[in-house]
Design a protein around this motif. Structure first.
Motif, PDB file in Angstrom:
ATOM      1  N   VAL A   1     -56.415 -19.860  12.356  1.00 59.29           N
ATOM      2  CA  VAL A   1     -55.057 -20.371  12.560  1.00 59.29           C
ATOM      3  C   VAL A   1     -54.088 -19.652  11.623  1.00 59.29           C
TER       4      VAL A   1
ATOM      5  N   HIS B   1     -53.549 -15.986  12.632  1.00 58.83           N
ATOM      6  CA  HIS B   1     -52.692 -15.948  13.823  1.00 58.83           C
ATOM      7  C   HIS B   1     -51.223 -16.037  13.414  1.00 58.83           C
TER       8      HIS B   1
ATOM      9  N   ALA C   1     -53.782 -21.028  27.414  1.00 59.07           N
ATOM     10  CA  ALA C   1     -53.772 -20.951  25.954  1.00 59.07           C
ATOM     11  C   ALA C   1     -52.395 -20.595  25.403  1.00 59.07           C
TER      12      ALA C   1
ATOM     13  N   TRP D   1     -51.421 -19.176  21.768  1.00 57.54           N
ATOM     14  CA  TRP D   1     -52.618 -18.656  21.097  1.00 57.54           C
ATOM     15  C   TRP D   1     -53.034 -17.295  21.641  1.00 57.54           C
TER      16      TRP D   1
ATOM     17  N   GLY E   1     -55.702 -15.876  17.433  1.00 56.38           N
ATOM     18  CA  GLY E   1     -55.406 -17.059  18.232  1.00 56.38           C
ATOM     19  C   GLY E   1     -56.394 -17.213  19.377  1.00 56.38           C
TER      20      GLY E   1
ATOM     21  N   TYR F   1     -59.591 -18.471  17.941  1.00 53.11           N
ATOM     22  CA  TYR F   1     -59.454 -19.889  17.588  1.00 53.11           C
ATOM     23  C   TYR F   1     -59.529 -20.773  18.834  1.00 53.11           C
ATOM     24  N   ILE F   2     -58.731 -20.465  19.842  1.00 50.02           N
ATOM     25  CA  ILE F   2     -58.684 -21.344  21.020  1.00 50.02           C
ATOM     26  C   ILE F   2     -60.014 -21.318  21.780  1.00 50.02           C
TER      27      ILE F   2
END
Length: 127
Positions: free
Chosen positions: A51, A54, A101, A104, A110, A113-114
């Motif tokens: 996070v 990103h 998404a 992200w 991102g 992460y997603i």
């Protein structure tokens, strides 16, 4: 989680001039609210780092745009083609973006992460 640990795990953010400690700490603090340790378990720190990375990339893009007279915060999606003179290139952005998404998809961090968030959000799986 602190900026020293973050920089160890993500050495591409080691330049403190480009990514000051205060900025890293700010986004790590935001990440605490976005990453539920009860869901992420042992990967909580990694999720917080993704996070943070990103947001740091998005911030660096804004800073770069601003430094050359551009508009910081301007939203751009993944580039799908580019032409210069008689040379052009195209990319299959669908191959690396994730449906739904949104925001992200703007960085590889991102997307990582997603992807993990959706796996964890799926709950237990039985075969």
């Amino acid at each position: 989680m602190d900026s020293t640990t973050f920089r160890r795990d993500f050495p591409e953010f080691s330049d403190k001039t480009v990514y000051p400690d205060a900025q890293v700490e700010f986004w790590l603090t935001v990440a605490v609210s976005l990453v539920n340790p009860c869901v992420w378990g042992e990967l909580t720190d990694q999720a917080m780092e993704l996070v943070t990375a990103h947001h740091l990339v998005l911030g660096a893009r804004d800073q770069k745009a601003s430094s050359v007279g551009g508009i910081p915060g301007l939203v751009n999606g993944p580039q799908s083609s580019k032409a210069v003179d008689k040379v052009s290139a195209g990319y299959d952005t669908g191959a690396v973006t994730i449906d739904g998404a949104g925001f992200w998809n703007m960085t590889t961090y991102g997307i990582r992460y997603i992807t993990l968030a959706r796996i964890f959000g799926a709950g237990g799986i039985q075969l």
